[in-house]
Design an enzyme around this catalytic site. Structure first.
Site, PDB file in Angstrom:
ATOM      1  N   CYS A 133      -0.255   4.144   2.371  1.00  0.00           N
ATOM      2  CA  CYS A 133       0.054   3.910   3.786  1.00  0.00           C
ATOM      3  C   CYS A 133       1.555   3.997   4.044  1.00  0.00           C
ATOM      4  CB  CYS A 133      -0.502   2.559   4.234  1.00  0.00           C
ATOM      5  SG  CYS A 133      -2.320   2.530   4.290  1.00  0.00           S
ATOM      6  N   CYS A 188       0.841  -1.199   0.000  1.00  0.00           N
ATOM      7  CA  CYS A 188       0.000   0.000   0.000  1.00  0.00           C
ATOM      8  C   CYS A 188       0.878   1.252   0.000  1.00  0.00           C
ATOM      9  CB  CYS A 188      -0.940   0.011   1.203  1.00  0.00           C
ATOM     10  SG  CYS A 188      -2.037   1.458   1.190  1.00  0.00           S
TER      11      CYS A 188
END
Length: 161
Positions: free
Chosen positions: A112, A109
């Site tokens: 993130c 991700c």
């Protein structure tokens, strides 16, 4: 060891390793890492590593979706994900961020990873320490994949015999 993870202390290494092993999803590896972590972490700190793996398992899917779909409307919607554990994760907040970064790297991700890296750098965590956390994640993920494939090959050999 601290020599192999410049910038991280022993507790940080254990927290990152435990969260990474959980994210790598190989139960025997996770048990081995958990046993080692227990020698260096309190029960609360171990739970902090588990919480980082759990929260990032959820967040990485959601935020990877919003990032890859790239529709600004999703940014206006409330995520509605329960993340209460972040207020009191059971370990130092910087250690929780390191573990969250490592798990986010395993889960791929980008949004993130960027967020956790920025938070860590704001808290004066060195680039070398950030790199060490991600290297731990990379190595543990590679070990998990390799062990899984070795186990699958052994099962195939046993079935063929």
């Amino acid at each position: 060891s601290e020599a192999g993870a410049p910038g991280l202390g022993r507790k940080q290494i254990a927290i990152v390793a435990l969260a990474s092993a959980i994210a790598a999803r190989h139960a025997p590896l996770t048990r081995a890492i958990a046993a080692d972590a227990a020698a260096h972490l309190s029960a609360e700190e171990q739970n902090g590593a588990r919480a980082a793996a759990a929260i990032m398992a959820m967040n990485n899917v959601y935020y990877r979706f919003t990032h890859l779909v790239n529709d600004p409307e999703y940014a206006t919607l409330r995520a509605g994900l329960r993340m209460n554990v972040m207020a009191n994760p059971g370990c130092a907040k910087v250690d929780f961020e390191l573990a969250s970064l490592a798990v986010s790297a395993i889960n791929g991700c980008g949004a993130c990873m960027e967020s956790h890296e920025k938070t860590l750098r704001k808290h004066e965590v060195s680039a070398q320490a950030v790199q060490s956390a991600v290297r731990i994640a990379a190595v543990l993920h590679a070990v998990a994949v390799t062990l899984e494939q070795a186990e699958a090959a052994q099962t195939d050999l046993s079935a063929a015999a």
